[in-house]
Design a protein around this motif. Structure first.
Motif, PDB file in Angstrom:
ATOM      1  N   THR A 113       0.836  -1.209   0.000  1.00 58.48           N
ATOM      2  CA  THR A 113       0.000   0.000   0.000  1.00 58.48           C
ATOM      3  C   THR A 113       0.865   1.251   0.000  1.00 58.48           C
ATOM      4  OG1 THR A 113      -1.780  -1.148   1.175  1.00 58.48           O
ATOM      5  CG2 THR A 113      -1.786   1.261   1.259  1.00 58.48           C
ATOM      6  N   LEU A 114       1.916   1.256   0.803  1.00 55.52           N
ATOM      7  CA  LEU A 114       2.824   2.404   0.840  1.00 55.52           C
ATOM      8  C   LEU A 114       3.516   2.586  -0.510  1.00 55.52           C
ATOM      9  CD1 LEU A 114       4.276   4.665   2.347  1.00 55.52           C
ATOM     10  CD2 LEU A 114       5.930   2.958   3.161  1.00 55.52           C
ATOM     11  N   GLY A 115       4.007   1.505  -1.081  1.00 52.51           N
ATOM     12  CA  GLY A 115       4.662   1.596  -2.388  1.00 52.51           C
ATOM     13  C   GLY A 115       3.721   2.085  -3.469  1.00 52.51           C
ATOM     14  N   LEU A 116       2.470   1.609  -3.423  1.00 52.58           N
ATOM     15  CA  LEU A 116       1.488   2.037  -4.421  1.00 52.58           C
ATOM     16  C   LEU A 116       1.171   3.516  -4.270  1.00 52.58           C
ATOM     17  CD1 LEU A 116      -0.283   1.000  -6.731  1.00 52.58           C
ATOM     18  CD2 LEU A 116      -2.060   0.486  -5.040  1.00 52.58           C
ATOM     19  N   ALA A 117       1.043   3.973  -3.029  1.00 52.00           N
ATOM     20  CA  ALA A 117       0.788   5.401  -2.789  1.00 52.00           C
ATOM     21  C   ALA A 117       1.909   6.251  -3.372  1.00 52.00           C
ATOM     22  CB  ALA A 117       0.654   5.655  -1.287  1.00 52.00           C
ATOM     23  N   LEU A 118       3.151   5.861  -3.117  1.00 55.14           N
ATOM     24  CA  LEU A 118       4.290   6.609  -3.661  1.00 55.14           C
ATOM     25  C   LEU A 118       4.327   6.535  -5.181  1.00 55.14           C
ATOM     26  CD1 LEU A 118       7.046   5.572  -1.082  1.00 55.14           C
ATOM     27  CD2 LEU A 118       5.774   7.731  -1.199  1.00 55.14           C
ATOM     28  N   LYS A 158      -5.376  14.278 -11.400  1.00 55.55           N
ATOM     29  CA  LYS A 158      -6.173  14.539 -10.194  1.00 55.55           C
ATOM     30  C   LYS A 158      -6.532  13.226  -9.487  1.00 55.55           C
ATOM     31  CE  LYS A 158      -8.416  18.845 -11.697  1.00 55.55           C
ATOM     32  NZ  LYS A 158      -9.733  19.466 -12.039  1.00 55.55           N
ATOM     33  N   ALA A 159      -6.971  12.260 -10.281  1.00 56.60           N
ATOM     34  CA  ALA A 159      -7.370  10.980  -9.697  1.00 56.60           C
ATOM     35  C   ALA A 159      -6.179  10.265  -9.070  1.00 56.60           C
ATOM     36  CB  ALA A 159      -8.025  10.101 -10.761  1.00 56.60           C
ATOM     37  N   SER A 160      -5.019  10.343  -9.719  1.00 58.30           N
ATOM     38  CA  SER A 160      -3.825   9.700  -9.161  1.00 58.30           C
ATOM     39  C   SER A 160      -3.397  10.370  -7.861  1.00 58.30           C
ATOM     40  CB  SER A 160      -2.685   9.730 -10.183  1.00 58.30           C
ATOM     41  OG  SER A 160      -2.978   8.916 -11.300  1.00 58.30           O
ATOM     42  N   TRP A 161      -3.508  11.700  -7.804  1.00 54.42           N
ATOM     43  CA  TRP A 161      -3.230  12.394  -6.552  1.00 54.42           C
ATOM     44  C   TRP A 161      -4.181  11.909  -5.457  1.00 54.42           C
ATOM     45  CZ3 TRP A 161       0.805  14.650  -4.793  1.00 54.42           C
ATOM     46  CH2 TRP A 161       1.656  15.380  -5.637  1.00 54.42           C
ATOM     47  N   ALA A 162      -5.454  11.749  -5.818  1.00 58.69           N
ATOM     48  CA  ALA A 162      -6.439  11.288  -4.838  1.00 58.69           C
ATOM     49  C   ALA A 162      -6.072   9.907  -4.305  1.00 58.69           C
ATOM     50  CB  ALA A 162      -7.834  11.264  -5.476  1.00 58.69           C
ATOM     51  N   TRP A 163      -5.747   8.985  -5.210  1.00 53.66           N
ATOM     52  CA  TRP A 163      -5.359   7.646  -4.788  1.00 53.66           C
ATOM     53  C   TRP A 163      -4.112   7.690  -3.907  1.00 53.66           C
ATOM     54  CZ3 TRP A 163      -7.488   2.833  -5.227  1.00 53.66           C
ATOM     55  CH2 TRP A 163      -8.617   2.719  -6.058  1.00 53.66           C
ATOM     56  N   GLY A 164      -3.112   8.448  -4.329  1.00 54.15           N
ATOM     57  CA  GLY A 164      -1.873   8.511  -3.567  1.00 54.15           C
ATOM     58  C   GLY A 164      -2.067   9.059  -2.168  1.00 54.15           C
ATOM     59  N   LEU A 165      -2.813  10.151  -2.048  1.00 54.44           N
ATOM     60  CA  LEU A 165      -3.002  10.776  -0.738  1.00 54.44           C
ATOM     61  C   LEU A 165      -3.890   9.924   0.159  1.00 54.44           C
ATOM     62  CD1 LEU A 165      -3.381  14.515  -1.828  1.00 54.44           C
ATOM     63  CD2 LEU A 165      -1.377  13.383  -0.824  1.00 54.44           C
ATOM     64  N   ILE A 166      -4.914   9.300  -0.416  1.00 54.93           N
ATOM     65  CA  ILE A 166      -5.785   8.436   0.386  1.00 54.93           C
ATOM     66  C   ILE A 166      -5.002   7.241   0.920  1.00 54.93           C
ATOM     67  CG2 ILE A 166      -7.727   6.816   0.227  1.00 54.93           C
ATOM     68  CD1 ILE A 166      -9.063   8.878  -1.654  1.00 54.93           C
ATOM     69  N   LEU A 167      -4.192   6.622   0.075  1.00 54.34           N
ATOM     70  CA  LEU A 167      -3.397   5.479   0.515  1.00 54.34           C
ATOM     71  C   LEU A 167      -2.337   5.888   1.535  1.00 54.34           C
ATOM     72  CD1 LEU A 167      -2.961   3.486  -2.820  1.00 54.34           C
ATOM     73  CD2 LEU A 167      -4.547   3.049  -0.939  1.00 54.34           C
ATOM     74  N   LEU A 168      -1.755   7.081   1.363  1.00 57.24           N
ATOM     75  CA  LEU A 168      -0.798   7.569   2.367  1.00 57.24           C
ATOM     76  C   LEU A 168      -1.488   7.791   3.712  1.00 57.24           C
ATOM     77  CD1 LEU A 168       1.568  10.147   0.614  1.00 57.24           C
ATOM     78  CD2 LEU A 168       2.144   7.886   1.506  1.00 57.24           C
ATOM     79  N   GLY A 169      -2.708   8.323   3.665  1.00 58.69           N
ATOM     80  CA  GLY A 169      -3.476   8.495   4.896  1.00 58.69           C
ATOM     81  C   GLY A 169      -3.743   7.171   5.589  1.00 58.69           C
ATOM     82  N   LYS A 170      -4.051   6.157   4.772  1.00 57.54           N
ATOM     83  CA  LYS A 170      -4.263   4.813   5.325  1.00 57.54           C
ATOM     84  C   LYS A 170      -2.986   4.290   5.992  1.00 57.54           C
ATOM     85  CE  LYS A 170      -5.768   0.216   3.796  1.00 57.54           C
ATOM     86  NZ  LYS A 170      -6.289  -0.564   2.644  1.00 57.54           N
ATOM     87  N   CYS A 171      -1.849   4.498   5.335  1.00 55.03           N
ATOM     88  CA  CYS A 171      -0.566   4.067   5.904  1.00 55.03           C
ATOM     89  C   CYS A 171      -0.252   4.814   7.191  1.00 55.03           C
ATOM     90  CB  CYS A 171       0.554   4.290   4.889  1.00 55.03           C
ATOM     91  SG  CYS A 171       0.491   3.186   3.456  1.00 55.03           S
ATOM     92  N   ALA A 172      -0.631   6.081   7.247  1.00 55.08           N
ATOM     93  CA  ALA A 172      -0.364   6.874   8.442  1.00 55.08           C
ATOM     94  C   ALA A 172      -1.121   6.338   9.652  1.00 55.08           C
ATOM     95  CB  ALA A 172      -0.745   8.332   8.192  1.00 55.08           C
ATOM     96  N   ILE A 173      -2.205   5.628   9.412  1.00 55.99           N
ATOM     97  CA  ILE A 173      -2.953   4.999  10.501  1.00 55.99           C
ATOM     98  C   ILE A 173      -2.381   3.628  10.843  1.00 55.99           C
ATOM     99  CG2 ILE A 173      -5.206   4.079  11.179  1.00 55.99           C
ATOM    100  CD1 ILE A 173      -6.479   6.232   9.377  1.00 55.99           C
ATOM    101  N   LEU A 174      -2.058   2.844   9.809  1.00 53.21           N
ATOM    102  CA  LEU A 174      -1.703   1.438  10.021  1.00 53.21           C
ATOM    103  C   LEU A 174      -0.291   1.240  10.585  1.00 53.21           C
ATOM    104  CD1 LEU A 174      -3.284  -0.214   6.871  1.00 53.21           C
ATOM    105  CD2 LEU A 174      -4.161  -0.194   9.204  1.00 53.21           C
ATOM    106  N   PHE A 175       0.687   1.984  10.069  1.00 53.25           N
ATOM    107  CA  PHE A 175       2.063   1.718  10.507  1.00 53.25           C
ATOM    108  C   PHE A 175       2.287   2.008  11.992  1.00 53.25           C
ATOM    109  CE2 PHE A 175       2.995   1.350   6.002  1.00 53.25           C
ATOM    110  CZ  PHE A 175       3.945   0.331   5.998  1.00 53.25           C
TER     111      PHE A 175
END
Length: 250
Positions: A113-118, A158-175
């Motif tokens: 998930t982190l790699g995909l966000a980046l 725009k959509a790629s930014w949305a995916w990246g930031l949403i996944l980064l937010g998810k990582c910020a919770i999980l790690f």
């Protein structure tokens, strides 16, 4: 704009939205794909919560992933989403078995998930948004959006930014939970975060692409060029044959 023009434009917009919905459904697997993504992890954390048995939890998660693939194969349906689930679960099982730490079952998926966000963010910064690379073939436009359709390139960005930031937010919770919480807490939070962020990202993608210009069907263009070339060759051949007959008659 006349009253006759507006319905035509509305119809085109509705068609574009329908095509976008169908493409997103195909690309991301729809409801069934979500179930296949959630079920192995849900089974793992449920069993582990009950009996704290890492081996039983891991084997059950891997078994249900394999069953999902077999069902897909039996129905002669696409297996890419089910196979991706099998590989993800298998990596998690290997990690957890090697370390003896049940939390490591989730680590490969979290790193993915982190790699995909980046990847979403970096490719967008480089001018080649990842979502365009993923959805371009689905829309039959390939990479035409990069140079021939700037409106769609902007929407993909725009959509790629949305995916990246949403996944980064998810990582910020999980790690942080990976380090501080126990296995069951991490597992249930991870299961809870499987679907909502995904649906938000898909919805935002739909919003951006539904408002973008229609995709350029490069496959249809190639077919048209091939037909035109064939017609030209046929016309030239017919002309040559007609010229030959004229010379013989004279």
């Amino acid at each position: 704009m006349t009253s006759l023009d507006k319905p035509s434009e509305d119809t085109q917009q509705d068609n574009a939205r329908t095509v976008t919905e169908a493409a997103l459904f195909e690309a991301f697997g729809g409801v069934r794909g979500m179930v296949e993504t959630v079920l192995p992890g849900l089974l793992f954390v449920t069993i582990y919560t009950i009996n704290k048995d890492l081996h039983m939890s891991a084997i059950a998660a891997l078994a249900v992933s394999l069953v999902l693939v077999v069902v897909r194969l039996a129905m002669k349906d696409t297996v890419k989403h089910a196979f991706s689930g099998v590989f993800g679960v298998a990596f998690g099982v290997v990690f957890a078995m090697m370390t003896g730490n049940a939390k490591d079952f989730y680590l490969p998926g979290m790193l993915y998930t982190l790699g995909l966000a980046l990847a979403y963010i970096i490719t967008t910064l480089c001018g080649v948004p990842l979502l365009g690379l993923i959805l371009g073939p689905v829309f039959k436009e390939n990479l035409s959006w990069r140079t021939r359709n700037p409106g769609r390139k902007k929407a993909y960005a725009k959509a790629s930014w949305a995916w990246g930031l949403i996944l980064l937010g998810k990582c910020a919770i999980l790690f942080p939970l990976y380090w501080w919480a126990d296995t069951t807490q991490l597992g249930w939070v991870l299961v809870a975060l499987k679907i909502p962020p995904f649906l938000l990202a898909v919805w935002l993608t739909w919003v951006f692409l539904a408002k973008a210009p229609a995709p350029i069907d490069v496959f249809a263009e190639m077919e048209a060029e091939e037909r035109a070339a064939a017609e030209k060759d046929a016309a030239a051949k017919e002309g040559a044959e007609a010229g030959g007959r004229h010379r013989r008659e004279s």
